[in-house]
Design a protein around this motif. Structure first.
Motif, PDB file in Angstrom:
ATOM      1  N   MET A   1       0.837  -1.184   0.000  1.00 30.83           N
ATOM      2  CA  MET A   1       0.000   0.000   0.000  1.00 30.83           C
ATOM      3  C   MET A   1       0.878   1.242   0.000  1.00 30.83           C
ATOM      4  O   MET A   1       1.850   1.341   0.736  1.00 30.83           O
ATOM      5  CB  MET A   1      -0.896  -0.035   1.227  1.00 30.83           C
ATOM      6  N   ASN A   2       0.542   2.194  -0.816  1.00 28.82           N
ATOM      7  CA  ASN A   2       1.332   3.407  -0.960  1.00 28.82           C
ATOM      8  C   ASN A   2       0.809   4.479  -0.008  1.00 28.82           C
ATOM      9  O   ASN A   2      -0.309   4.951  -0.160  1.00 28.82           O
ATOM     10  CB  ASN A   2       1.256   3.882  -2.414  1.00 28.82           C
ATOM     11  N   THR A   3       1.606   4.859   0.975  1.00 32.96           N
ATOM     12  CA  THR A   3       1.198   5.903   1.899  1.00 32.96           C
ATOM     13  C   THR A   3       1.967   7.171   1.586  1.00 32.96           C
ATOM     14  O   THR A   3       3.147   7.134   1.264  1.00 32.96           O
ATOM     15  CB  THR A   3       1.472   5.502   3.366  1.00 32.96           C
ATOM     16  N   ILE A   4       1.271   8.280   1.662  1.00 32.47           N
ATOM     17  CA  ILE A   4       1.884   9.580   1.394  1.00 32.47           C
ATOM     18  C   ILE A   4       2.205  10.228   2.723  1.00 32.47           C
ATOM     19  O   ILE A   4       1.356  10.321   3.607  1.00 32.47           O
ATOM     20  CB  ILE A   4       0.937  10.466   0.569  1.00 32.47           C
ATOM     21  N   SER A   5       3.442  10.673   2.868  1.00 33.10           N
ATOM     22  CA  SER A   5       3.870  11.348   4.090  1.00 33.10           C
ATOM     23  C   SER A   5       3.909  12.848   3.834  1.00 33.10           C
ATOM     24  O   SER A   5       4.269  13.299   2.748  1.00 33.10           O
ATOM     25  CB  SER A   5       5.256  10.864   4.499  1.00 33.10           C
ATOM     26  N   TYR A   6       3.541  13.584   4.837  1.00 31.73           N
ATOM     27  CA  TYR A   6       3.514  15.035   4.744  1.00 31.73           C
ATOM     28  C   TYR A   6       4.423  15.650   5.794  1.00 31.73           C
ATOM     29  O   TYR A   6       4.711  15.041   6.816  1.00 31.73           O
ATOM     30  CB  TYR A   6       2.088  15.561   4.948  1.00 31.73           C
ATOM     31  N   ILE A   7       4.851  16.884   5.512  1.00 33.94           N
ATOM     32  CA  ILE A   7       5.630  17.644   6.477  1.00 33.94           C
ATOM     33  C   ILE A   7       4.955  19.002   6.631  1.00 33.94           C
ATOM     34  O   ILE A   7       4.578  19.637   5.643  1.00 33.94           O
ATOM     35  CB  ILE A   7       7.104  17.768   6.032  1.00 33.94           C
ATOM     36  N   PRO A   8       4.778  19.453   7.875  1.00 32.14           N
ATOM     37  CA  PRO A   8       4.114  20.738   8.107  1.00 32.14           C
ATOM     38  C   PRO A   8       4.938  21.912   7.579  1.00 32.14           C
ATOM     39  O   PRO A   8       6.164  21.920   7.672  1.00 32.14           O
ATOM     40  CB  PRO A   8       3.989  20.826   9.627  1.00 32.14           C
TER      41      PRO A   8
END
Length: 98
Positions: A1-8
């Motif tokens: 599963m492809n999870t997208i990571s974010y940075i504030p």
């Protein structure tokens, strides 16, 4: 599963010592996509390298946002031309062997 990571964005502002308006200006020029989540505005973690490039162009070369857009477009065209040249060279090598 492809999870997208974010940075504030706030974390990026502190780390790179830039104002929040820098990122909003990049977004208004279509150079960056800011995503809003519950915690606030964030950026896809995969975009960090291009963000660092834009920050360097802005800080070290004192380029405005229009110039950053032009430079990034030229760099992408150069990359495409290099890929085309490599493909042509590979075809030429095949014909030279015969």
């Amino acid at each position: 599963m492809n999870t997208i990571s974010y940075i504030p964005l706030t974390q990026l502002c502190v780390h790179y010592e830039v104002e929040m308006t820098f990122f909003t200006n990049l977004e208004s020029f279509g150079l960056l996509e800011i995503i809003t989540v519950e915690a606030g505005p964030v950026i896809d973690l995969d975009k960090i390298s291009s963000i660092e490039k834009m920050i360097r162009l802005h800080k070290e070369m004192n380029l405005n946002f229009e110039a950053i857009d032009v430079v990034l477009n030229l760099l992408s065209k150069i990359e495409a031309l290099q890929e085309d040249l490599m493909a042509v060279n590979n075809k030429l090598r095949r014909y030279e062997r015969d």
